[in-house]
Design an enzyme around this catalytic site. Sequence first.
Site, PDB file in Angstrom:
ATOM      1  N   LYS A 186      -7.625   7.620  -7.885  1.00 23.59           N
ATOM      2  CA  LYS A 186      -7.977   6.630  -7.207  1.00 23.59           C
ATOM      3  C   LYS A 186      -9.388   6.023  -7.828  1.00 23.59           C
ATOM      4  O   LYS A 186      -9.762   4.795  -8.068  1.00 23.59           O
ATOM      5  CB  LYS A 186      -8.178   6.837  -5.782  1.00 23.59           C
TER       6      LYS A 186
ATOM      7  N   GLY B   6      -6.256   8.976  -0.311  1.00 22.44           N
ATOM      8  CA  GLY B   6      -5.586   9.461  -1.294  1.00 22.44           C
ATOM      9  C   GLY B   6      -4.257  10.341  -0.853  1.00 22.44           C
ATOM     10  O   GLY B   6      -3.323  10.491  -1.139  1.00 22.44           O
ATOM     11  N   ARG B   7      -4.668  11.137   0.288  1.00 23.84           N
ATOM     12  CA  ARG B   7      -3.539  12.146   0.914  1.00 23.84           C
ATOM     13  C   ARG B   7      -2.588  11.513   1.445  1.00 23.84           C
ATOM     14  O   ARG B   7      -1.504  12.105   2.159  1.00 23.84           O
ATOM     15  CB  ARG B   7      -4.000  13.028   1.855  1.00 23.84           C
TER      16      ARG B   7
ATOM     17  N   GLU C 148      -7.488  18.307   5.320  1.00 21.87           N
ATOM     18  CA  GLU C 148      -8.537  17.352   4.762  1.00 21.87           C
ATOM     19  C   GLU C 148      -8.750  16.221   5.742  1.00 21.87           C
ATOM     20  O   GLU C 148      -9.883  15.468   5.890  1.00 21.87           O
ATOM     21  CB  GLU C 148      -8.104  16.720   3.417  1.00 21.87           C
TER      22      GLU C 148
ATOM     23  N   HIS D 114      10.425  37.752   4.039  1.00 25.46           N
ATOM     24  CA  HIS D 114      10.240  39.412   3.226  1.00 25.46           C
ATOM     25  C   HIS D 114       8.919  39.534   2.977  1.00 25.46           C
ATOM     26  O   HIS D 114       8.820  40.477   2.088  1.00 25.46           O
ATOM     27  CB  HIS D 114      11.272  39.541   2.012  1.00 25.46           C
TER      28      HIS D 114
ATOM     29  N   GLU E 176     -11.556  16.994 -12.837  1.00 33.45           N
ATOM     30  CA  GLU E 176     -10.744  17.693 -13.319  1.00 33.45           C
ATOM     31  C   GLU E 176      -9.503  16.791 -13.868  1.00 33.45           C
ATOM     32  O   GLU E 176      -9.168  17.149 -15.312  1.00 33.45           O
ATOM     33  CB  GLU E 176      -9.871  18.311 -12.103  1.00 33.45           C
TER      34      GLU E 176
ATOM     35  N   LYS F 219     -18.586  19.363  -5.217  1.00 28.32           N
ATOM     36  CA  LYS F 219     -18.512  18.743  -6.636  1.00 28.32           C
ATOM     37  C   LYS F 219     -19.714  18.250  -7.035  1.00 28.32           C
ATOM     38  O   LYS F 219     -20.088  18.540  -8.484  1.00 28.32           O
ATOM     39  CB  LYS F 219     -17.882  16.960  -6.366  1.00 28.32           C
TER      40      LYS F 219
HETATM   41  O1  F6P Z   1     -12.027  15.709  -3.687  1.00 26.80           O
HETATM   42  C1  F6P Z   1     -11.116  15.416  -2.844  1.00 26.80           C
HETATM   43  C2  F6P Z   1     -10.207  14.016  -3.396  1.00 26.80           C
HETATM   44  O2  F6P Z   1     -11.223  12.963  -3.194  1.00 26.80           O
HETATM   45  C3  F6P Z   1      -8.962  14.004  -2.418  1.00 26.80           C
HETATM   46  O3  F6P Z   1      -9.507  13.176  -1.240  1.00 26.80           O
HETATM   47  C4  F6P Z   1      -8.074  12.783  -3.215  1.00 26.80           C
HETATM   48  O4  F6P Z   1      -6.840  12.870  -2.981  1.00 26.80           O
HETATM   49  C5  F6P Z   1      -8.433  13.950  -4.606  1.00 26.80           C
HETATM   50  O5  F6P Z   1      -9.858  14.076  -4.533  1.00 26.80           O
HETATM   51  C6  F6P Z   1      -8.272  12.916  -5.990  1.00 26.80           C
HETATM   52  O6  F6P Z   1      -9.086  11.885  -5.910  1.00 26.80           O
HETATM   53  P1  F6P Z   1      -8.769  10.816  -7.076  1.00 26.80           P
HETATM   54  O7  F6P Z   1      -7.512  10.456  -7.012  1.00 26.80           O
HETATM   55  O8  F6P Z   1      -9.973   9.730  -6.733  1.00 26.80           O
HETATM   56  O9  F6P Z   1      -8.902  11.430  -8.375  1.00 26.80           O
END
Ligand code: F6P
Length: 469
Positions: free
Chosen positions: A189, A238-239, A324, A355, A195, A458
């Site tokens: 987003k 995002g979620r 979250e 199990h 990452e 972060k």
């Molecule tokens: O660090 C958490 C977060 O912001 C989540 O809320 C989100 O789903 C994820 O990282 C990925 O964010 P983005 O889509 O901006 O890379």
Amino acid sequence: MNTRAPTECPSWAQLAQHAESWRGVHLRALFAADRARSLQFVADAPGVRYDYSRQRLGALTLRLLAHLAAERGFAEWREALLSGSKINSTENRAAWHTALRAGNSAPAEVRETLARMRGLVEGVRSKKQYKRIVNLGTGGSDLGPRLLADALSDGALDVRFAANVDPRDLGRALEGAQPASTLIVVVSKTFTTQETMANAAAAKQWGARNFFAVSSNVEAAKAFGATEILPMWDWVGGRFSVWSAVGFAAACAMGFDAFQEFLAGGRDTDEHFAREPLEKNVPVLMALIGIWNANFLASPTHAVLAYSNALRLLPAYLQQLEMESNGKRVDRAGRLVEYATAPILWGGEGAVSQHSFHQLLHQGTHVVPADFIDVAEDAVLSANLRAQADALAHGTEDDKLPPHKQYPGNRPSSMLYFDKVTARNLGRLIALYEHKVFTQGILWNINSFDQFGVELGKALAKKILTGER
Ligand code: F6P
């Protein structure tokens, strides 16, 4: 809007008092005294039967919980959610994920994006230009499409996912692939997530030259070199975004018609959630029962046990969705809360986890309320699921058994029964949990739609990497 603390609502004190009367009550005795219990405590939503008869509650409990919802102004908040009001107050945004699956009533930009997505997905699936699709994203930009693809892929394309910045993850996703026939879908987003950006750069270095992006940061996606950029909107968290173009890789894996069915499933649940009275409203019941367990029966964790292999990634998906969203300690008025909010959600693939950690569920010192997810496609799975829930509820009664062979029972669980793993049912299921999360956020008077708790780590990681710390 109502921002009164739940603990200031008269029904909160009544529930606390009512919980006292449940101290000595055993589920075994409740079932023995009332043969109709398993018929009374069930509710239906499209495609699903919710059986909560193994919860430690009665009709009065539900009435008091419904009063609490009314006292917290639930109906007004629900209307605000569904109409796209800016209920994410700390970020001054709506949380309008339901608009993504509203079909013909969806906003024009959503319908246009879906039409574009259909063209791209069908092109990718029919032209056979790509042998490998790799989704690069994390959190909400990974867990949803990964779950969908894992559950519903029809095998037409090899769709993989990499989220971890550990190069092994991308290495696995690209194993055996050729740059020319690989499509990388960068989903972020913000298009700034460290990452994801590192993985996208590493994919470029590997030789990838076909990049699509899904992002609200069009400039950055363009600068990166994406040839197709599908939008994300600031009114979708995002979620909650799997229903948007974030689901692109999943739609490639399952086909666009199945993706549309997934959206229709979400819409089925939305209609149920909007319309049904609280006592028959499945996501509301899930929320109320969760609050009863967390706040009045003092259970700090909650397990989700999905018995279908197709749903093995569901617990990981729900961990982000629930924790979250509702892992918060400050209420909508900025006050520290004096009650528990989201329990720790954990779980697994039930037929496998029975199990391993079910030992603790049955005989450990923690009482862990559980959701059992049954898709009734397989008699062995359903029998095992039912056996686990019964063992948890009833335990053993035989005093002659040595202590280590006794099961205390009285451990609550609910069941969600679907008849099949289908795209539509998965849409229904995910939307049930989304509305559960929303409802709990309202009752706890917290904003379920921001996530400031992820930011400090972060910022510190950046400083550590640059040597500033
Ligand atoms: O660090 C958490 C977060 O912001 C989540 O809320 C989100 O789903 C994820 O990282 C990925 O964010 P983005 O889509 O901006 O890379």
